[in-house]
Design an enzyme around this catalytic site. Structure first.
Site, PDB file in Angstrom:
ATOM      1  N   SER A 126      39.271   5.351  11.197  1.00 39.99           N
ATOM      2  CA  SER A 126      39.888   6.208  10.136  1.00 39.99           C
ATOM      3  C   SER A 126      39.464   5.645   8.801  1.00 39.99           C
ATOM      4  CB  SER A 126      41.438   6.144  10.364  1.00 39.99           C
ATOM      5  OG  SER A 126      41.995   6.767   9.139  1.00 39.99           O
ATOM      6  N   TYR A 150      48.828   0.868  10.579  1.00 37.52           N
ATOM      7  CA  TYR A 150      47.739   1.716  11.133  1.00 37.52           C
ATOM      8  C   TYR A 150      46.443   1.336  10.724  1.00 37.52           C
ATOM      9  CZ  TYR A 150      45.324   6.279  11.772  1.00 37.52           C
ATOM     10  OH  TYR A 150      44.109   7.099  11.903  1.00 37.52           O
TER      11      TYR A 150
HETATM   12  N1  LIG Z   1      43.843  13.750  12.450  1.00 31.80           N
HETATM   13  C1  LIG Z   1      43.241  13.120  11.344  1.00 31.80           C
HETATM   14  O1  LIG Z   1      43.200  13.627  10.364  1.00 31.80           O
HETATM   15  C2  LIG Z   1      42.608  11.818  11.469  1.00 31.80           C
HETATM   16  C3  LIG Z   1      42.100  11.072  10.481  1.00 31.80           C
HETATM   17  C4  LIG Z   1      41.743   9.832  10.592  1.00 31.80           C
HETATM   18  C5  LIG Z   1      41.568   9.352  11.941  1.00 31.80           C
HETATM   19  N2  LIG Z   1      42.083  10.106  13.066  1.00 31.80           N
HETATM   20  C6  LIG Z   1      41.749   9.445  14.219  1.00 31.80           C
HETATM   21  O2  LIG Z   1      41.595  10.383  15.238  1.00 31.80           O
HETATM   22  C7  LIG Z   1      41.899   9.931  16.593  1.00 31.80           C
HETATM   23  C8  LIG Z   1      42.745  11.156  17.036  1.00 31.80           C
HETATM   24  O3  LIG Z   1      43.743  11.721  15.984  1.00 31.80           O
HETATM   25  P1  LIG Z   1      44.787  13.064  16.087  1.00 31.80           P
HETATM   26  O4  LIG Z   1      45.230  13.280  14.699  1.00 31.80           O
HETATM   27  O5  LIG Z   1      43.726  13.949  16.680  1.00 31.80           O
HETATM   28  O6  LIG Z   1      45.821  12.641  17.059  1.00 31.80           O
HETATM   29  P2  LIG Z   1      47.106  13.386  17.674  1.00 31.80           P
HETATM   30  O7  LIG Z   1      46.960  14.705  17.261  1.00 31.80           O
HETATM   31  O8  LIG Z   1      48.035  12.794  17.211  1.00 31.80           O
HETATM   32  O9  LIG Z   1      46.939  13.109  19.200  1.00 31.80           O
HETATM   33  C9  LIG Z   1      47.019  12.019  19.818  1.00 31.80           C
HETATM   34  C10 LIG Z   1      46.623  11.818  21.313  1.00 31.80           C
HETATM   35  O10 LIG Z   1      46.704  10.501  21.772  1.00 31.80           O
HETATM   36  C11 LIG Z   1      47.876  10.492  22.614  1.00 31.80           C
HETATM   37  N3  LIG Z   1      48.515   9.407  22.705  1.00 31.80           N
HETATM   38  C12 LIG Z   1      49.054   9.030  21.673  1.00 31.80           C
HETATM   39  N4  LIG Z   1      49.835   7.764  22.065  1.00 31.80           N
HETATM   40  C13 LIG Z   1      49.427   7.307  23.184  1.00 31.80           C
HETATM   41  C14 LIG Z   1      49.843   6.232  24.082  1.00 31.80           C
HETATM   42  N5  LIG Z   1      50.585   5.312  23.850  1.00 31.80           N
HETATM   43  N6  LIG Z   1      49.377   6.366  25.353  1.00 31.80           N
HETATM   44  C15 LIG Z   1      48.686   7.477  25.741  1.00 31.80           C
HETATM   45  N7  LIG Z   1      48.437   8.693  25.087  1.00 31.80           N
HETATM   46  C16 LIG Z   1      48.613   8.470  23.642  1.00 31.80           C
HETATM   47  C17 LIG Z   1      48.600  11.786  22.433  1.00 31.80           C
HETATM   48  O11 LIG Z   1      49.501  12.398  23.346  1.00 31.80           O
HETATM   49  P3  LIG Z   1      51.205  11.527  23.703  1.00 31.80           P
HETATM   50  O12 LIG Z   1      51.693  11.572  22.497  1.00 31.80           O
HETATM   51  O13 LIG Z   1      51.620  12.963  24.587  1.00 31.80           O
HETATM   52  O14 LIG Z   1      50.981  10.550  24.409  1.00 31.80           O
HETATM   53  C18 LIG Z   1      47.679  12.894  21.991  1.00 31.80           C
HETATM   54  O15 LIG Z   1      47.096  13.563  23.027  1.00 31.80           O
HETATM   55  C19 LIG Z   1      42.946   8.762  16.266  1.00 31.80           C
HETATM   56  O16 LIG Z   1      42.358   7.709  16.641  1.00 31.80           O
HETATM   57  C20 LIG Z   1      43.221   8.758  14.737  1.00 31.80           C
HETATM   58  O17 LIG Z   1      43.279   7.609  14.232  1.00 31.80           O
HETATM   59  C21 LIG Z   1      42.502  11.520  12.883  1.00 31.80           C
END
Ligand SMILES: NC(=O)c1ccc[n+]([C@@H]2O[C@H](COP(=O)([O-])OP(=O)(O)OC[C@H]3O[C@@H](n4cnc5c(N)ncnc54)[C@H](OP(=O)(O)O)[C@@H]3O)[C@@H](O)[C@H]2O)c1
Length: 230
Positions: free
Chosen positions: A162, A175
């Site tokens: 990120s 984070y």
């Molecule tokens: N979205 C953005 O704008 C953004 C920006 C910068 C970086 N990122 C990075 O992109 C990646 C994905 O982000 P996202 O926004 O797509 O996330 P998200 O929509 O919150 O989805 C997270 C996924 O990870 C799973 N998860 C979370 N904690 C877990 C645990 N302890 N054990 C197993 N599964 C777990 C969740 O399922 P459950 O909760 O059901 O377990 C879900 O499937 C992350 O690494 C994040 O740091 C995202």
């Protein structure tokens, strides 16, 4: 198909553009594939022909996703795993090993969590949970997957990081620390998951086999100063 003659004048096996831009026959573990970027990554890799295993903590949501993917003809399996648990990570890798016969081609460390709080408000439990999910887990999964990745002979690991890892974002200090500790792949704060998953897929393709050990910034020019977040 064309025949290539190498520098030694020997004929090399024909190379096919189709093969370089395909994941057919490849296997992948995508953590956190039920939502967001993980979900889009499962779809992207499956669309290129890979067989995928994914995990999350929510059995119901996972089952719904698996059903959806089955309907689309994708080869996706899944199991419930709380990645903060060392024992569950070991179990996850056992499942992956058994599903893919001891070989894994792609490990996509995607799952992450955060809490929006000031640094003074964060508790020890917040710290353990966020660092456990975002840093300890991907690190341990790499260790656990190592024999499977080695057996593949053509493996890749992708970490989704990120922009928080390289900028001061006081509301998500733990984070930010967890993301700074890994290879950084900053993301524009508001991105369509498919804008990220397409880059993940590219890194996994044989066509990108010479791209290794790199930090790929996917942020619409944000860190270069060319994009202003609204
Ligand atoms: N979205 C953005 O704008 C953004 C920006 C910068 C970086 N990122 C990075 O992109 C990646 C994905 O982000 P996202 O926004 O797509 O996330 P998200 O929509 O919150 O989805 C997270 C996924 O990870 C799973 N998860 C979370 N904690 C877990 C645990 N302890 N054990 C197993 N599964 C777990 C969740 O399922 P459950 O909760 O059901 O377990 C879900 O499937 C992350 O690494 C994040 O740091 C995202």
């Amino acid at each position: 198909m064309s025949t290539t003659i190498n520098m030694a004048g020997q004929e090399e096996p024909p190379t096919s553009r189709d093969a370089r831009w395909s994941l057919k026959g490849m296997t992948a573990l995508v953590t956190g594939g039920t939502r967001g970027i993980g979900y889009a990554t499962v779809e992207e890799l499956a669309g290129f022909g890979a067989a995928i295993h994914t995990c999350s903590r929510n059995q119901k949501e996972l089952n719904e996703r698996l059903q959806e993917w089955e309907g689309k003809g994708y080869k996706v399996s899944g199991s419930v795993c709380d990645l903060t648990s060392r024992e569950q990570r070991v179990e996850l890798m056992r499942t992956v090993s058994s599903a893919f016969h001891g070989k894994l081609d792609l490990l996509i460390n995607n799952a992450a969590s955060t809490l929006v709080k000031s640094a003074t408000q964060h508790t020890l439990e917040d710290y353990s949970s966020i660092m456990g999910t975002n840093f300890e887990s991907p690190y341990h999964l790499c260790q656990l997957a190592h024999p499977l990745l080695k057996a593949s002979g053509r493996a890749s690991i992708v970490f989704i990081s990120s922009v928080a890892g390289s900028m001061a974002l006081p509301a998500v200090s733990i984070y930010a620390a967890s993301k700074e500790l890994m290879v950084r792949t900053p993301l524009r704060p508001i991105a369509e998951p498919s804008e990220i998953s397409s880059v993940v897929a590219f890194l996994c393709l044989p066509a990108a086999s010479y791209v290794t050990g790199q930090v790929i910034v996917v942020d619409a020019g944000y860190t270069a100063g060319g994009f202003k977040h609204p």
